[in-house]
Structure formats: structure tokens, C-alpha cells
Write a protein that holds these residues in place. Structure first.
Motif, short mmCIF file in Angstrom:
data_model
loop_
_atom_site.label_atom_id
_atom_site.label_comp_id
_atom_site.label_asym_id
_atom_site.label_seq_id
_atom_site.Cartn_x
_atom_site.Cartn_y
_atom_site.Cartn_z
N LEU A 115 38.29 52.05 41.10
CA LEU A 115 38.37 51.52 39.74
C LEU A 115 37.53 50.25 39.61
CD1 LEU A 115 39.52 51.68 36.89
CD2 LEU A 115 41.53 50.44 37.71
N GLN A 116 37.56 49.39 40.61
CA GLN A 116 36.75 48.17 40.57
C GLN A 116 35.27 48.49 40.57
OE1 GLN A 116 38.16 45.80 43.85
NE2 GLN A 116 39.81 44.91 42.64
N GLU A 117 34.85 49.48 41.36
CA GLU A 117 33.44 49.89 41.38
C GLU A 117 33.02 50.46 40.03
OE1 GLU A 117 32.85 52.52 44.69
OE2 GLU A 117 33.29 50.95 46.16
N LEU A 118 33.87 51.26 39.41
CA LEU A 118 33.58 51.82 38.09
C LEU A 118 33.45 50.70 37.06
CD1 LEU A 118 33.32 54.14 36.03
CD2 LEU A 118 35.82 54.08 35.84
N MET A 119 34.38 49.75 37.07
CA MET A 119 34.33 48.66 36.11
C MET A 119 33.09 47.80 36.32
SD MET A 119 38.36 47.71 35.80
CE MET A 119 37.98 46.15 35.09
N HIS A 120 32.68 47.58 37.56
CA HIS A 120 31.47 46.81 37.84
C HIS A 120 30.25 47.55 37.27
CE1 HIS A 120 28.55 44.28 39.78
NE2 HIS A 120 27.99 45.36 40.32
N SER A 121 30.18 48.86 37.51
CA SER A 121 29.05 49.65 36.99
C SER A 121 29.00 49.60 35.47
CB SER A 121 29.16 51.10 37.46
OG SER A 121 29.09 51.17 38.86
N LEU A 122 30.16 49.73 34.83
CA LEU A 122 30.21 49.65 33.36
C LEU A 122 29.78 48.28 32.87
CD1 LEU A 122 33.50 51.62 32.67
CD2 LEU A 122 31.15 52.38 32.26
N SER A 123 30.15 47.23 33.59
CA SER A 123 29.77 45.87 33.22
C SER A 123 28.26 45.69 33.31
CB SER A 123 30.49 44.87 34.12
OG SER A 123 30.11 43.57 33.80
#
Length: 86
Positions: free
Chosen positions: A63-71
């Protein structure tokens, strides 16, 4: 998912003070509360909704990796959008 399984996975949202440096994020109808950086590996982030929480003991890193990519995508799109308006 049966009601019995759902009741096992969803726990009441713990009453805790949000530590400094933790960014709480809305994800649709859920709120993502990451684990504080100073905590050991037994503490995990949670997804909260309506006073209930789901511990992210397995999926938090993803989830953290996904949120970083979206950011990163958001920053790039915002920059391009601003360039088009000039």
C-alpha cells in the motif's frame, strides 16, 4: 466473505494519539493510518472506516509503494497542467 470471517478481520479502531510525522491519508471511504517510523515490526498501519479498523500486517508495504507511485504521478501531472495554463 461471511460475517464470521469479517468480524475476525475487523477490529474496533484503537484510541491512540497520532504521532508526529505520520501522514493520515483518505483512500475512498477509508482512512489509512501508517505505522509510526519509530515503532518495531510488531506494529502495523491500519485502514479505518466508520470506527472499525483493519490491521495491515501483510499488505502495508504494498500500500505504501502504491501511494508513493500515485504521489509521483500526481506531482508530474500537476506540473504539466500548470505548464499548459501558461
Amino acid at each position: 466473505m461471511t460475517k464470521a470471517i469479517r468480524e475476525q478481520a475487523i477490529e474496533p479502531l484503537p484510541k491512540r494519539i497520532r504521532p508526529e510525522g505520520v501522514r493520515v491519508t483518505r483512500l475512498g471511504s477509508f482512512t489509512y493510518i501508517p505505522k509510526p517510523a519509530a515503532c518495531d515490526d510488531t506494529v502495523h498501519g491500519i485502514l479505518a472506516n466508520g470506527g472499525l479498523s483493519v490491521p495491515l500486517d501483510v499488505t502495508e508495504k504494498d500500500l505504501q509503494e502504491l501511494m508513493h507511485s500515485l504521489s509521483v504521478l500526481e506531482v508530474g501531472l500537476s506540473r504539466r497542467w500548470a505548464e499548459l495554463e501558461l
